[in-house]
Write a protein that holds these residues in place. Structure first.
Motif, PDB file in Angstrom:
ATOM      1  N   LEU A  20       1.355  -4.650   2.806  1.00  0.00           N
ATOM      2  CA  LEU A  20       2.147  -5.849   3.105  1.00  0.00           C
ATOM      3  C   LEU A  20       3.359  -5.462   3.945  1.00  0.00           C
ATOM      4  CD1 LEU A  20       2.051  -7.672  -0.370  1.00  0.00           C
ATOM      5  CD2 LEU A  20       0.934  -8.429   1.744  1.00  0.00           C
ATOM      6  N   LYS A  21       4.055  -4.401   3.521  1.00  0.00           N
ATOM      7  CA  LYS A  21       5.271  -4.002   4.240  1.00  0.00           C
ATOM      8  C   LYS A  21       4.954  -3.527   5.661  1.00  0.00           C
ATOM      9  CE  LYS A  21       9.116  -4.193   2.832  1.00  0.00           C
ATOM     10  NZ  LYS A  21       9.675  -5.535   2.961  1.00  0.00           N
ATOM     11  N   TYR A  22       3.747  -2.951   5.851  1.00  0.00           N
ATOM     12  CA  TYR A  22       3.377  -2.425   7.170  1.00  0.00           C
ATOM     13  C   TYR A  22       2.689  -3.484   8.043  1.00  0.00           C
ATOM     14  CZ  TYR A  22       4.614   2.372   5.922  1.00  0.00           C
ATOM     15  OH  TYR A  22       5.304   3.497   5.569  1.00  0.00           O
ATOM     16  N   GLY A  23       2.620  -4.709   7.536  1.00  0.00           N
ATOM     17  CA  GLY A  23       1.979  -5.762   8.323  1.00  0.00           C
ATOM     18  C   GLY A  23       0.488  -5.547   8.509  1.00  0.00           C
ATOM     19  N   ALA A  24      -0.128  -4.815   7.577  1.00  0.00           N
ATOM     20  CA  ALA A  24      -1.591  -4.649   7.584  1.00  0.00           C
ATOM     21  C   ALA A  24      -2.122  -5.633   6.538  1.00  0.00           C
ATOM     22  CB  ALA A  24      -1.972  -3.213   7.233  1.00  0.00           C
ATOM     23  N   VAL A  25      -2.632  -6.748   7.001  1.00  0.00           N
ATOM     24  CA  VAL A  25      -2.926  -7.874   6.098  1.00  0.00           C
ATOM     25  C   VAL A  25      -4.039  -7.493   5.105  1.00  0.00           C
ATOM     26  CG1 VAL A  25      -3.756 -10.257   6.031  1.00  0.00           C
ATOM     27  CG2 VAL A  25      -2.187  -9.529   7.849  1.00  0.00           C
ATOM     28  N   PRO A  26      -3.739  -7.538   3.787  1.00  0.00           N
ATOM     29  CA  PRO A  26      -4.731  -7.102   2.803  1.00  0.00           C
ATOM     30  C   PRO A  26      -5.921  -8.063   2.658  1.00  0.00           C
ATOM     31  CG  PRO A  26      -2.505  -7.001   1.896  1.00  0.00           C
ATOM     32  CD  PRO A  26      -2.427  -7.793   3.170  1.00  0.00           C
ATOM     33  N   ILE A  27      -7.111  -7.461   2.556  1.00  0.00           N
ATOM     34  CA  ILE A  27      -8.326  -8.208   2.206  1.00  0.00           C
ATOM     35  C   ILE A  27      -8.775  -7.593   0.881  1.00  0.00           C
ATOM     36  CG2 ILE A  27     -10.681  -8.843   2.896  1.00  0.00           C
ATOM     37  CD1 ILE A  27      -9.868  -8.070   5.801  1.00  0.00           C
ATOM     38  N   VAL A  28      -8.687  -8.350  -0.206  1.00  0.00           N
ATOM     39  CA  VAL A  28      -8.845  -7.731  -1.524  1.00  0.00           C
ATOM     40  C   VAL A  28      -9.769  -8.532  -2.431  1.00  0.00           C
ATOM     41  CG1 VAL A  28      -6.453  -6.894  -1.383  1.00  0.00           C
ATOM     42  CG2 VAL A  28      -6.937  -8.978  -2.677  1.00  0.00           C
ATOM     43  N   ARG A  29     -10.299  -7.858  -3.426  1.00  0.00           N
ATOM     44  CA  ARG A  29     -11.000  -8.592  -4.478  1.00  0.00           C
ATOM     45  C   ARG A  29      -9.953  -9.059  -5.488  1.00  0.00           C
ATOM     46  NH1 ARG A  29     -13.881  -7.308  -9.253  1.00  0.00           N
ATOM     47  NH2 ARG A  29     -14.881  -9.261  -9.831  1.00  0.00           N
ATOM     48  N   LYS A  30     -10.098 -10.293  -5.942  1.00  0.00           N
ATOM     49  CA  LYS A  30      -9.069 -10.898  -6.793  1.00  0.00           C
ATOM     50  C   LYS A  30      -9.205 -10.378  -8.222  1.00  0.00           C
ATOM     51  CE  LYS A  30      -7.677 -15.744  -7.544  1.00  0.00           C
ATOM     52  NZ  LYS A  30      -6.291 -15.709  -7.521  1.00  0.00           N
ATOM     53  N   TYR A  86     -12.187  -3.139 -10.373  1.00  0.00           N
ATOM     54  CA  TYR A  86     -11.004  -3.514 -11.154  1.00  0.00           C
ATOM     55  C   TYR A  86      -9.816  -2.774 -10.566  1.00  0.00           C
ATOM     56  CZ  TYR A  86     -11.121   0.973 -13.712  1.00  0.00           C
ATOM     57  OH  TYR A  86     -11.105   2.303 -14.033  1.00  0.00           O
ATOM     58  N   GLU A  87      -8.625  -3.293 -10.762  1.00  0.00           N
ATOM     59  CA  GLU A  87      -7.437  -2.648 -10.187  1.00  0.00           C
ATOM     60  C   GLU A  87      -6.216  -2.919 -11.068  1.00  0.00           C
ATOM     61  OE1 GLU A  87      -6.201  -0.005  -8.411  1.00  0.00           O
ATOM     62  OE2 GLU A  87      -7.681  -0.710  -6.947  1.00  0.00           O
ATOM     63  N   PRO A  88      -5.817  -1.934 -11.870  1.00  0.00           N
ATOM     64  CA  PRO A  88      -4.691  -2.136 -12.785  1.00  0.00           C
ATOM     65  C   PRO A  88      -3.447  -2.686 -12.081  1.00  0.00           C
ATOM     66  CG  PRO A  88      -5.834  -0.108 -13.305  1.00  0.00           C
ATOM     67  CD  PRO A  88      -6.472  -0.621 -12.064  1.00  0.00           C
ATOM     68  N   CYS A  89      -3.040  -2.066 -10.984  1.00  0.00           N
ATOM     69  CA  CYS A  89      -2.012  -2.683 -10.145  1.00  0.00           C
ATOM     70  C   CYS A  89      -2.444  -2.572  -8.693  1.00  0.00           C
ATOM     71  CB  CYS A  89      -0.636  -2.038 -10.337  1.00  0.00           C
ATOM     72  SG  CYS A  89       0.574  -2.761  -9.220  1.00  0.00           S
ATOM     73  N   GLY A  90      -2.572  -1.307  -8.244  1.00  0.00           N
ATOM     74  CA  GLY A  90      -2.836  -1.090  -6.824  1.00  0.00           C
ATOM     75  C   GLY A  90      -1.510  -1.013  -6.102  1.00  0.00           C
ATOM     76  N   LEU A  91      -1.295   0.071  -5.396  1.00  0.00           N
ATOM     77  CA  LEU A  91      -0.060   0.209  -4.615  1.00  0.00           C
ATOM     78  C   LEU A  91      -0.344   0.034  -3.135  1.00  0.00           C
ATOM     79  CD1 LEU A  91       1.411   3.280  -6.517  1.00  0.00           C
ATOM     80  CD2 LEU A  91       2.092   0.889  -6.721  1.00  0.00           C
ATOM     81  N   ASN A  92      -1.567   0.409  -2.745  1.00  0.00           N
ATOM     82  CA  ASN A  92      -1.870   0.369  -1.318  1.00  0.00           C
ATOM     83  C   ASN A  92      -1.744  -1.010  -0.703  1.00  0.00           C
ATOM     84  OD1 ASN A  92      -2.414   2.786   0.054  1.00  0.00           O
ATOM     85  ND2 ASN A  92      -4.061   3.155  -1.382  1.00  0.00           N
ATOM     86  N   GLN A  93      -2.141  -2.048  -1.446  1.00  0.00           N
ATOM     87  CA  GLN A  93      -2.012  -3.391  -0.869  1.00  0.00           C
ATOM     88  C   GLN A  93      -0.543  -3.754  -0.722  1.00  0.00           C
ATOM     89  OE1 GLN A  93      -2.439  -2.862  -3.989  1.00  0.00           O
ATOM     90  NE2 GLN A  93      -1.782  -4.531  -5.293  1.00  0.00           N
ATOM     91  N   ILE A  94       0.298  -3.207  -1.617  1.00  0.00           N
ATOM     92  CA  ILE A  94       1.734  -3.522  -1.537  1.00  0.00           C
ATOM     93  C   ILE A  94       2.354  -2.786  -0.337  1.00  0.00           C
ATOM     94  CG2 ILE A  94       3.916  -3.499  -2.788  1.00  0.00           C
ATOM     95  CD1 ILE A  94       2.376  -3.643  -5.405  1.00  0.00           C
ATOM     96  N   TYR A  95       1.949  -1.514  -0.160  1.00  0.00           N
ATOM     97  CA  TYR A  95       2.400  -0.799   1.043  1.00  0.00           C
ATOM     98  C   TYR A  95       1.925  -1.555   2.288  1.00  0.00           C
ATOM     99  CZ  TYR A  95       2.860   3.167  -2.253  1.00  0.00           C
ATOM    100  OH  TYR A  95       3.174   3.969  -3.306  1.00  0.00           O
TER     101      TYR A  95
END
Ligand code: ADP
Ligand code: GLC
Length: 484
Positions: A389-399, A378-387
């Protein structure tokens, strides 16, 4: 609007996770909207005394009665670096010199009861807020105190509780009730203070705060269900009309590849090609053979139940069959740490694991990685995926939670929605491996991959919009308070 923002961790002074990032950035955005805001947080011994400028002991001593004892607190002040936002630190060496922000000591409850009471005592003489904004279980007794012990001192002050993570509730034996000085009439089966025979800090906050919010719209819905509510879904449902979800923003001064001081090569969406130098650097750092065509997947995470580390551990042997490099920075539960470290020994040329907290390396991984993995349970928000995005590191995440609110899967049906990553739904290592394989396939098509990077890098998750939503909530609370 006058607001006291109370939090158990505030970046850059103290941090274990995203709560610190939010506490060190949302107040700045609110300040820009004209809110007169101060931050209150403990003065841990882990806070670097020489790195920041502190005004020592600015007020006379505060006395708090706790567990039948009188304990004193001092107040030290500083500013959030580069801003006018004042931070007041509650200083008490007995409670806060423990070499860690959180502890397993048997007075962990007392440490945060003390902090909450001292914060209120401090406010009595220093600043009469319209709103006290509290965060997570550590400060969840404040709304109760405001309505009870401190009601005469703060007749016009309302409260907002932000739930960053319902998995941490501050559950302690019933004796905590006495330590906290909570009226025993609130401790009865299913009552505000009682949770399966124990005392529950977060439940008190949920019952007594004027309004509640969580850190993404999806998580606000999820916590009303038994799957995600961690036993508090019932009491949350009773407060449904006062509960909302506001997506976290991020601080693009701190997390931005164009100005990041921790990375070897700055870049942005107009100079994506330069990113590769950061990848090369990380390979050197880890003494890995560099090949630009092999994708680098990064991960930076607390190693805890929430983060899907068990899935990752199961998935690694399968992932290692593919052409990829995986770098994991994380600390937390020892069994996860050990399992990952022993996998790293098994795959020395493809998997690197760093088992501690390292902010500089966290930035360098974002800058180096082609993709970024977050298989959260579970992930209340998650900041790392947002960071990421800005760094062009394409997120692979559980929805789930905030991941579902920020990552748009690169599937055919989303092709007109500016996809920015890869999502999987089922909580299984097979689903994780399948999502990574989809990413690896796309990585081979340079134009398609570049488009995903660009889509992510152009997105704006700065605090501007979300801070307005918080100001809105503050105004609602203040208006309702005035009417009552
Ligand atoms: P959470 O708050 O649940 O840990 P978030 O994604 O909201 O998750 O925020 C995590 C924050 O903590 C990010 O800023 C991330 O870079 C940082 N972080 C997590 N683990 C580490 C680590 N081992 N070293 C450095 N930073 C870390
Ligand atoms: C919590 C959550 C995380 C969130 C952070 C800041 O630690 O686990 O998802 O981003 O708080 O709100």
């Amino acid at each position: 609007m006058k607001v006291a923002f109370v939090s158990s961790e505030v970046f850059p002074f103290s941090k274990t996770g995203g709560l610190a990032d939010v506490s060190g950035s949302l107040p700045i955005a609110l300040n820009k909207l004209g809110v007169e805001i101060i931050i209150i947080t403990p003065f841990y011994d882990t806070i670097h005394r020489r790195k920041f400028r502190f005004n020592e002991e600015i007020t006379t001593q505060i006395t708090v009665t706790i567990n039948g004892r009188k304990e004193k607190a001092g107040v030290v002040s500083s500013l959030l670096p580069g801003t006018d936002v004042k931070v007041f630190f509650i200083k008490n060496d007995y409670y806060f010199n423990r070499n860690n922000i959180y502890t397993q000591d048997n007075d962990e409850d007392e440490r945060f009861i003390f902090f909450s009471l001292a914060a209120l005592e401090f406010l009595k003489s220093a600043f009469e807020p319209d709103i006290i904004h509290v965060n997570d279980w550590q400060t969840s007794l404040i709304p109760y105190y405001l309505k009870n012990n401190f009601s005469a001192s703060f007749p016009n002050t309302g409260s907002l509780l932000t739930i960053h993570n319902i998995g941490y509730q501050g559950i302690f034996p019933p004796q905590t009730l006495d330590k906290a000085g909570v009226n025993p009439s609130f401790f009865y089966p299913k009552g505000p203070a009682e949770f399966y025979g124990n005392f529950n800090f977060l439940k008190m906050g949920i019952v007594f705060a004027d309004k509640l919010n969580t850190v993404s719209p999806t998580y606000a819905k999820e916590i009303l269900t038994s799957e995600f509510g961690s036993g508090l879904e019932g009491v949350l449902k009773e407060r449904k009309k006062d509960l909302s979800g506001i997506l976290n923003g991020v601080d693009y001064v701190e997390w931005n590849p164009i100005s990041d001081l921790f990375i070897v090569q700055n870049y942005d969406v107009n100079s994506i090609d330069k990113k590769i130098l950061n990848k090369e650097y990380l390979f050197d750092l880890f003494e890995l053979k560099f090949n630009p065509d092999i994708p680098l997947i990064g991960m930076v995470s607390r190693l805890v139940y929430q983060k899907g580390i068990d899935l990752l551990i199961d998935a690694i042997p399968h992932l290692m069959e593919d052409d990829l490099t995986l770098v994991i920075l994380g600390n937390g539960q020892e069994e996860y740490e050990n399992a990952l470290l022993s996998l790293a020994e098994r795959y020395p040329n493809k998997l690197k694991v760093v088992g501690h907290y390292n902010n500089v390396l966290a930035h360098q991984i974002e800058a180096a990685a082609d993709a970024f993995l977050m298989p959260s349970r579970y992930e209340p928000c998650g900041l790392n995926q947002i960071y990421s995005l800005k760094y062009g590191a394409v997120p692979i995440v559980r929805k789930t939670g905030g991941l579902a609110d920020t990552i748009i899967d690169a599937s055919e049906k989303n092709k007109n929605k500016n996809p920015n990553g890869f999502c999987f739904s089922k909580y299984s290592s097979q689903a994780l491996v399948r999502a990574v394989n989809r990413a690896l396939k796309t990585f081979q098509v340079k134009t398609a991959w570049n488009q995903l990077m660009i889509n992510g890098m152009l997105m704006d998750f700065s605090w501007k919009n979300s801070a307005k939503s918080y100001l809105n909530l503050y105004n609602q609370i203040a208006n309702e308070k005035r009417k009552s």
